[in-house]
Design a protein around this motif. Sequence first.
Motif, PDB file in Angstrom:
ATOM      1  N   ILE A 139       0.973  -1.026  -0.318  1.00  0.00           N
ATOM      2  CA  ILE A 139       0.132   0.258   0.199  1.00  0.00           C
ATOM      3  C   ILE A 139       1.352   1.009   0.227  1.00  0.00           C
ATOM      4  CG2 ILE A 139       0.046   0.335   1.994  1.00  0.00           C
ATOM      5  CD1 ILE A 139      -3.288   0.685  -0.164  1.00  0.00           C
ATOM      6  N   HIS A 140       2.065   1.019   0.749  1.00  0.00           N
ATOM      7  CA  HIS A 140       2.867   2.171   0.776  1.00  0.00           C
ATOM      8  C   HIS A 140       2.905   2.371  -0.652  1.00  0.00           C
ATOM      9  CE1 HIS A 140       2.533   2.066   4.900  1.00  0.00           C
ATOM     10  NE2 HIS A 140       3.536   0.402   4.655  1.00  0.00           N
ATOM     11  N   ASP A 141       4.132   1.904  -1.598  1.00  0.00           N
ATOM     12  CA  ASP A 141       4.377   2.638  -2.975  1.00  0.00           C
ATOM     13  C   ASP A 141       3.077   3.017  -3.773  1.00  0.00           C
ATOM     14  OD1 ASP A 141       6.512   2.027  -2.722  1.00  0.00           O
ATOM     15  OD2 ASP A 141       6.721   0.286  -2.916  1.00  0.00           O
ATOM     16  N   ILE A 142       1.995   1.779  -3.541  1.00  0.00           N
ATOM     17  CA  ILE A 142       0.663   1.872  -4.576  1.00  0.00           C
ATOM     18  C   ILE A 142      -0.492   4.001  -3.886  1.00  0.00           C
ATOM     19  CG2 ILE A 142      -1.700   1.413  -5.023  1.00  0.00           C
ATOM     20  CD1 ILE A 142      -0.880  -1.631  -5.033  1.00  0.00           C
ATOM     21  N   GLY A 143       0.144   3.982  -2.232  1.00  0.00           N
ATOM     22  CA  GLY A 143      -0.372   4.910  -2.053  1.00  0.00           C
ATOM     23  C   GLY A 143       0.471   6.291  -2.991  1.00  0.00           C
ATOM     24  N   LYS A 144       1.358   6.222  -2.937  1.00  0.00           N
ATOM     25  CA  LYS A 144       2.246   7.248  -3.091  1.00  0.00           C
ATOM     26  C   LYS A 144       1.775   7.465  -4.459  1.00  0.00           C
ATOM     27  CE  LYS A 144       7.045   7.685  -2.783  1.00  0.00           C
ATOM     28  NZ  LYS A 144       8.483   7.128  -1.914  1.00  0.00           N
ATOM     29  N   TRP A 145       2.009   6.491  -4.954  1.00  0.00           N
ATOM     30  CA  TRP A 145       1.722   6.522  -6.596  1.00  0.00           C
ATOM     31  C   TRP A 145       0.008   7.432  -6.985  1.00  0.00           C
ATOM     32  CZ3 TRP A 145      -3.089   4.580  -9.766  1.00  0.00           C
ATOM     33  CH2 TRP A 145      -2.062   5.024 -10.964  1.00  0.00           C
TER      34      TRP A 145
ATOM     35  N   PHE B 176      -2.005   5.593   6.143  1.00  0.00           N
ATOM     36  CA  PHE B 176      -1.782   7.047   7.100  1.00  0.00           C
ATOM     37  C   PHE B 176      -1.005   7.239   7.827  1.00  0.00           C
ATOM     38  CE2 PHE B 176      -4.167   9.530   9.511  1.00  0.00           C
ATOM     39  CZ  PHE B 176      -4.062  10.804   9.430  1.00  0.00           C
ATOM     40  N   GLN B 177      -0.819   6.397   8.566  1.00  0.00           N
ATOM     41  CA  GLN B 177      -0.308   5.693   9.510  1.00  0.00           C
ATOM     42  C   GLN B 177       1.824   5.636   9.292  1.00  0.00           C
ATOM     43  OE1 GLN B 177      -1.294   5.015  12.852  1.00  0.00           O
ATOM     44  NE2 GLN B 177      -3.568   4.885  11.864  1.00  0.00           N
ATOM     45  N   GLN B 178       1.750   5.492   8.675  1.00  0.00           N
ATOM     46  CA  GLN B 178       3.087   5.705   7.948  1.00  0.00           C
ATOM     47  C   GLN B 178       4.321   7.047   8.349  1.00  0.00           C
ATOM     48  OE1 GLN B 178       5.376   3.383   6.605  1.00  0.00           O
ATOM     49  NE2 GLN B 178       6.070   3.374   5.033  1.00  0.00           N
ATOM     50  N   ILE B 179       4.576   7.143   9.001  1.00  0.00           N
ATOM     51  CA  ILE B 179       5.974   8.364   9.470  1.00  0.00           C
ATOM     52  C   ILE B 179       6.364   9.189   8.604  1.00  0.00           C
ATOM     53  CG2 ILE B 179       8.022   9.290  10.560  1.00  0.00           C
ATOM     54  CD1 ILE B 179       8.026   6.936  12.592  1.00  0.00           C
ATOM     55  N   SER B 180       6.704   8.804   6.900  1.00  0.00           N
ATOM     56  CA  SER B 180       6.959   9.843   6.239  1.00  0.00           C
ATOM     57  C   SER B 180       5.464  10.285   5.001  1.00  0.00           C
ATOM     58  CB  SER B 180       7.557   9.065   4.781  1.00  0.00           C
ATOM     59  OG  SER B 180       7.117   7.493   4.893  1.00  0.00           O
TER      60      SER B 180
END
Length: 279
Positions: A87-93, A124-128
């Motif tokens: 989800i991190h990479d997908i969400g960024k995309w 959303f929880q990701q620090i970055s």
Amino acid sequence: LAKQQGGNKMQFYSTEMNEQVLYQLELESYLRRALEKDEFHLCYQPLVDLATGEIYGSEALIRWQHPKLGLVSPGEFIPLAEETGLIHDIGKWVLKRACQENKKWQDMGYGHLTISVNVSANQFQQISFIDEVKEALNETGLAPQYLTLELTEGVMLRNISHSIIVMKELQKLGVKVSIDDFGTGYSSLSYLKDLPINTLKIDRTFINNLKVNTSDIAIVKAIITMGHGLSVKVVAEGVETNEQIALLKELECHYAQGYYINKPLKSDDFEKGLRQLKI
Ligand code: C2E
Ligand code: MG
Ligand code: MG
Ligand code: MG
């Protein structure tokens, strides 16, 4: 005989379970490569201002077109993306693409258009996360006030103290926050006065059966009244009939979204719709 049948039944269930597990594994391995293979695209569903009938923005909704599986719905792969961390990479995309396309439409002459992007819990929880939002805005040139992030109550309440910090950061940036699927969570209403929220999106289950003299209309009316009182905008999602539009206008709901107005559209079709749509 009974024992034998029982045995067969067991076998039947376990084969089915294996198939399910295999399908999930297959899905996961495909999902791992979906970004690099450019298999995602975004659809855009218009958000309409009920007072003027004009499009004021859209919600970006991800689509995954896989060569073998066909179109996989986000309801199926977003939970898997969450479990696997993809989800991190997908969400960024998603964030970047959505800002980019909205900026393109603004530059075409629709300068007022806003874009709403769904954010899931782990993203959303990701620090970055805040940095990723800033990066998407910087790289695309979209001004922050045209970006709305949609969070469900579940996402916000997973870690409420952290959520408050992040939402305040977003507010400082000038980015807007909307509570998605409002009314389906189990949270207390008291957080509404403490959190920097710009919009409430009434869940479509309340809108789908909206008719005069039903309990749904009482709930919708209460949410709209509360929205007015708290100075937040209210969006009705899942509007499917003209009757629902009429009722929502009467209740002074600000915005609407739903199949009656438009299904989620591919980028090109949304662009065409911009020139035409008025309800
Ligand atoms: P959501 O954010 O609540 O999005 C609204 C969903 O309702 C969309 O389903 C939309 O196609 C559907 N919808 C819109 N109007 C109507 C209507 O009139 N009737 C009915 N029956 N449905 C309507 P979709 O695109 O399948 O997305 C499902 C969910 O997947 C979204 O719910 C959202 O939670 C998630 N999702 C979609 N795109 C993304 C994304 O880019 N990132 C993340 N994290 N989640 C996403
Ligand atoms: Mg949404
Ligand atoms: Mg929703
Ligand atoms: Mg939803």
